[in-house]
Design an enzyme around this catalytic site. Sequence first.
Site, PDB file in Angstrom:
ATOM      1  N   HIS A 173       0.805  -1.206  -0.107  1.00  0.00           N
ATOM      2  CA  HIS A 173       0.033   0.021   0.024  1.00  0.00           C
ATOM      3  C   HIS A 173       0.821   1.250   0.047  1.00  0.00           C
ATOM      4  CE1 HIS A 173      -2.903  -2.725   2.198  1.00  0.00           C
ATOM      5  NE2 HIS A 173      -3.534  -2.301   1.139  1.00  0.00           N
TER       6      HIS A 173
ATOM      7  N   GLU B 276      -1.065  -3.956  -9.070  1.00  0.00           N
ATOM      8  CA  GLU B 276      -1.139  -4.956 -10.132  1.00  0.00           C
ATOM      9  C   GLU B 276      -1.382  -6.367  -9.540  1.00  0.00           C
ATOM     10  OE1 GLU B 276       2.074  -4.435 -12.760  1.00  0.00           O
ATOM     11  OE2 GLU B 276       1.037  -2.798 -13.913  1.00  0.00           O
ATOM     12  N   LYS B 277      -1.176  -6.593  -8.257  1.00  0.00           N
ATOM     13  CA  LYS B 277      -1.263  -7.765  -7.562  1.00  0.00           C
ATOM     14  C   LYS B 277      -2.934  -8.201  -7.812  1.00  0.00           C
ATOM     15  CE  LYS B 277      -2.014  -8.968  -3.420  1.00  0.00           C
ATOM     16  NZ  LYS B 277      -3.047 -10.204  -3.419  1.00  0.00           N
TER      17      LYS B 277
END
Length: 291
Positions: A48, A159-160
């Site tokens: 994050h 993008e995970k």
Amino acid sequence: MSKIGNPTFTTQMIARDVLDLRKVVAEWRQEAKTVALVPTMGAIHAGHLSLISEAKSRCDRVIASVFVNPTQFDEGEDLDAYPANEEEDVRELASVGTDLVFCPNRKDIYPEGFSTIISVSGLTAGLCGPFRPGHFDGVVTVVAKLFLQSLPDIAIFGEKDYQQLLVIRQLAKDLNIPVEIVGAPIVREEDGLAMSSRNRHLSKKERLIAPEIYRILKMVSERIIIKPNDCELICRVAREKLIEKGFEAVDYITICHAETLQPLSALNCPARIFVAARLGQARLIDNLPIN
Ligand code: PAF
């Protein structure tokens, strides 16, 4: 509106409802500042924080929202087990220069009588879609609300959750929401495990097994370059390897078109490998572009 507890972070603020949020954003707009939004469900980790850094490099002001969205949890998924520690989350977000943390309560997002659900078709048909019915409807509904509440110039997503990123891009495009959706690269632990709030559910033993998911993604990536017509066979072998390494179930491991998410049998376009596998209490997802 309240200041973040630690006195060294005096410029950062917490907005607890939409009115507070809009007041701050309006002031920034008066000063011609650009605004980025980073939506989160809390349980803040280094992944994050990298999104916040990306946001700061692109905009004058950064809002992070912290809201554990009940509508994106499927039946059977434990919403109450989702790690929640607002004070710690706010401290972490403030430490990297988040200007405003938006922590709405449930009633602010879903007031009594709330009856609108947004649904994106197509991109949600495969990968996590069938395994998590209703999940993406919950995600896009809350994200649309967060966009309309904060009206940012850009919003950053990791993008995970690559499928989520594309689905949200489609949402903004289809509904003409004037926000640029920016994808940020996956942040990994030293052993390759993609950072995720779900990693907290792993036991010590499972934590040692978990990085296999990345090793096997890399193995698929290397093999497919050599045998570009063998997507299905290579993924079948990878699935067996995951089980062999200790994963209890593999929801999918597949190579898909990087924009449409259609499964590929041969590598003839920009592509990514996607995986979702279960280990103890955790359902881990990961993906890798094929270069
Ligand atoms: O990726 C997440 O944490 C959530 O799905 C999001 C985008 C914050 C919506 O609740």
